[in-house]
Design a protein around this motif. Structure first.
Motif, mmCIF file in Angstrom:
data_model
loop_
_atom_site.group_PDB
_atom_site.id
_atom_site.type_symbol
_atom_site.label_atom_id
_atom_site.label_comp_id
_atom_site.label_asym_id
_atom_site.label_seq_id
_atom_site.Cartn_x
_atom_site.Cartn_y
_atom_site.Cartn_z
ATOM 1 N N GLY A 155 0.781 -1.229 0.000
ATOM 2 C CA GLY A 155 0.000 0.000 0.000
ATOM 3 C C GLY A 155 0.814 1.279 0.000
ATOM 4 O O GLY A 155 0.329 2.305 0.483
ATOM 5 N N ASN A 161 -6.591 2.283 -3.197
ATOM 6 C CA ASN A 161 -7.132 2.434 -1.852
ATOM 7 C C ASN A 161 -7.689 1.094 -1.378
ATOM 8 O O ASN A 161 -8.489 0.473 -2.085
ATOM 9 C CB ASN A 161 -8.256 3.483 -1.851
ATOM 10 C CG ASN A 161 -7.820 4.773 -2.520
ATOM 11 O OD1 ASN A 161 -7.344 5.688 -1.887
ATOM 12 N ND2 ASN A 161 -7.991 4.857 -3.850
ATOM 13 N N THR A 162 -7.265 0.644 -0.199
ATOM 14 C CA THR A 162 -7.740 -0.631 0.331
ATOM 15 C C THR A 162 -8.388 -0.424 1.697
ATOM 16 O O THR A 162 -7.911 0.385 2.500
ATOM 17 C CB THR A 162 -6.591 -1.643 0.468
ATOM 18 O OG1 THR A 162 -5.645 -1.186 1.436
ATOM 19 C CG2 THR A 162 -5.876 -1.831 -0.862
ATOM 20 N N THR A 205 -13.976 -0.729 -8.454
ATOM 21 C CA THR A 205 -14.035 -1.059 -7.029
ATOM 22 C C THR A 205 -14.557 -2.478 -6.874
ATOM 23 O O THR A 205 -15.539 -2.860 -7.517
ATOM 24 C CB THR A 205 -14.900 -0.045 -6.253
ATOM 25 O OG1 THR A 205 -14.912 -0.389 -4.863
ATOM 26 C CG2 THR A 205 -16.309 0.034 -6.787
ATOM 27 N N ASP A 246 -12.625 -7.524 2.742
ATOM 28 C CA ASP A 246 -11.523 -6.667 2.298
ATOM 29 C C ASP A 246 -11.813 -6.224 0.872
ATOM 30 O O ASP A 246 -12.072 -7.065 -0.008
ATOM 31 C CB ASP A 246 -10.198 -7.422 2.352
ATOM 32 C CG ASP A 246 -9.807 -7.797 3.771
ATOM 33 O OD1 ASP A 246 -9.663 -6.883 4.593
ATOM 34 O OD2 ASP A 246 -9.658 -9.002 4.051
ATOM 35 N N GLU A 283 -11.322 -2.842 -2.311
ATOM 36 C CA GLU A 283 -10.457 -1.785 -2.819
ATOM 37 C C GLU A 283 -11.192 -0.942 -3.841
ATOM 38 O O GLU A 283 -12.245 -1.329 -4.344
ATOM 39 C CB GLU A 283 -9.216 -2.388 -3.492
ATOM 40 C CG GLU A 283 -9.561 -3.188 -4.751
ATOM 41 C CD GLU A 283 -8.367 -3.407 -5.665
ATOM 42 O OE1 GLU A 283 -7.256 -3.596 -5.164
ATOM 43 O OE2 GLU A 283 -8.573 -3.381 -6.897
ATOM 44 N N ARG A 306 -9.747 1.591 -7.301
ATOM 45 C CA ARG A 306 -8.677 2.204 -8.080
ATOM 46 C C ARG A 306 -9.321 3.345 -8.855
ATOM 47 O O ARG A 306 -10.081 3.119 -9.800
ATOM 48 C CB ARG A 306 -8.021 1.176 -8.992
ATOM 49 C CG ARG A 306 -7.333 0.060 -8.212
ATOM 50 C CD ARG A 306 -6.855 -1.079 -9.093
ATOM 51 N NE ARG A 306 -6.314 -2.141 -8.259
ATOM 52 C CZ ARG A 306 -5.009 -2.357 -8.058
ATOM 53 N NH1 ARG A 306 -4.123 -1.550 -8.632
ATOM 54 N NH2 ARG A 306 -4.599 -3.340 -7.299
ATOM 55 N N SER A 350 -3.959 4.077 1.348
ATOM 56 C CA SER A 350 -4.508 5.000 0.360
ATOM 57 C C SER A 350 -3.339 5.696 -0.325
ATOM 58 O O SER A 350 -2.589 6.437 0.307
ATOM 59 C CB SER A 350 -5.421 6.032 1.029
ATOM 60 O OG SER A 350 -6.026 6.869 0.057
#
Length: 390
Positions: free
Chosen positions: A145, A184-185, A241, A262, A264, A266, A307
């Motif tokens: 990350g 972003n995770t 996403t 979990d 994310e 992009r 992020s």
């Protein structure tokens, strides 16, 4: 016939690959190696460690002839690699092998070859006076990350170095990449209440609420896919996403008390990451309220894990023109994967991504780099040095 790299560059990349810098491990042995090489040419290193001192960034400046370290070009690389666990390698991932004009090993493409080329040329950096400085910026934990580079870029700002440009040497097949998405995770942990599955009113099903959240992630993805914003320079021209990991439950006859999602996104630079994160947090809060209505002990814990900002440089910028003059291959396209370049860009440092190797080989079993790519990178760094001499 394909061009071959120098023995110095090849030996250095073999040495770096032998150091297992998988992100779960310390990168200190590699950093110690770099510190020693820099000291050998009279350059001191500044270390920017993590909180417990098990990993560190490195920043070193080759000053101009007048002693100035202001301005100049940053050469940026991360030191960590992704795991090899469960991958069917044909050879030891941490013992580099050359086969059919390719060098195999974990990190060969992502991104130890770029770093190796720089380290093999340190004596060239100091052989003649420089008209402007060159900075070397090495980070830890990019693969989990872009964690380390945050404090590294902060240190560059604190020192007032004000570089005129930055080259992030991620694998681009030596193409000049001026744009990529943010990365972003996040995690949402659903705390239900366990009960025997025959007594469902006594429990709160964490998986059921997690599934609602996954549906929401898919709805957001569909909205971006349909309504944009769009940028056709990307192969996937909209923000994506996805929920990529889910875990929960202990037995088929037990109402699950825990489930974690979990996920994310992009994002295009036009999409504000903070606003989108707030949108996900609001949905987690809504589900938290519903779960607490069922049982006050239930709820949702929302967490942002990483992020990293996007990159959106101009096609006619000075750093693009410089990278082209140094031998980078011009490209109008942008890439969907993220890099640390966005952090430099956000700090006001004009940045492009340009490095040896094909991103398609990154993170794969039998990761390799064509030897010709290493040779092309050597030519590129030679031109960076020549430019710095004026």
């Amino acid at each position: 016939m394909s061009r071959l790299p120098t023995d110095a560059a090849l030996n250095e990349v073999v040495r770096l690959i032998s150091m297992d810098t998988t992100s779960r491990n310390s990168n200190l042995p590699l950093i110690d190696h770099v510190v020693a090489l820099l000291k050998g040419v009279g350059i001191e290193s500044a270390l920017v460690p993590n909180a417990d001192g098990t990993k560190t960034n490195l920043l070193a400046s080759f000053p101009a002839a007048d002693g100035s370290v202001t301005g100049g070009i940053v050469l940026s690389a991360h030191t960590d690699v992704v795991p090899v666990d469960g991958q069917p390698w044909s050879s030891d991932p941490f013992t580099a092998e050359v086969r059919d004009q390719r060098l195999y090993g974990r990190g060969s493409t992502d991104m130890k070859s770029f770093l190796a080329v720089i380290l093999s040329k340190l004596s060239d950096f100091v052989a003649q006076p420089l008209a402007e400085p060159i900075h070397l910026a090495l980070s830890y934990d990019e693969e989990v990350g872009c964690v380390g580079a945050v404090s590294l870029v902060d240190r560059i700002i604190e020192l007032g170095l004000k570089p005129r440009g930055c080259i992030v040497g991620e694998p681009t097949s030596m193409q000049i990449i001026r744009g990529h998405k943010s990365m972003n995770t996040m995690s949402a942990h659903f705390r239900g209440v366990a009960a025997h599955s025959s007594l469902t009113p006594q429990g709160v099903n964490a998986i059921a609420y997690a599934a609602r959240f996954v549906d929401f992630v898919e709805e957001v993805a569909a909205d971006f896919r349909t309504n944009g914003p769009f940028d056709d320079a990307f192969p996937v021209p909209f923000t994506t996403t996805t929920a990529n990991m889910i875990s929960g439950g202990i037995a088929i006859n037990t109402i699950p008390a825990d489930c974690t999602v979990d996920f994310e996104f992009r994002g295009l630079v036009a999409v504000d990451p903070d606003e989108l994160i707030a949108r996900y947090r609001a949905e987690a809060d809504r589900l938290d309220g519903l779960m607490k209505q069922a049982n006050p002990a239930a709820g949702v814990d929302f967490q942002v894990n990483s992020s990293s900002p996007g990159l959106d440089g101009e096609l006619d910028s000075e750093i693009v023109r410089l990278a082209t003059a140094w031998g980078g291959e011009p490209s109008e396209g942008k890439v969907t994967y993220g890099t640390e370049a966005g952090l430099f860009f956000r700090a006001g440092i004009p940045t492009v991504v340009c490095g040896p190797g094909d991103i398609a080989q990154a993170h794969t079993p039998d990761e390799f780099i064509d030897l010709e790519q290493i040779a092309r990178c050597e030519d590129f760094i030679d031109q960076v040095i020549a430019h710095a001499r004026g």
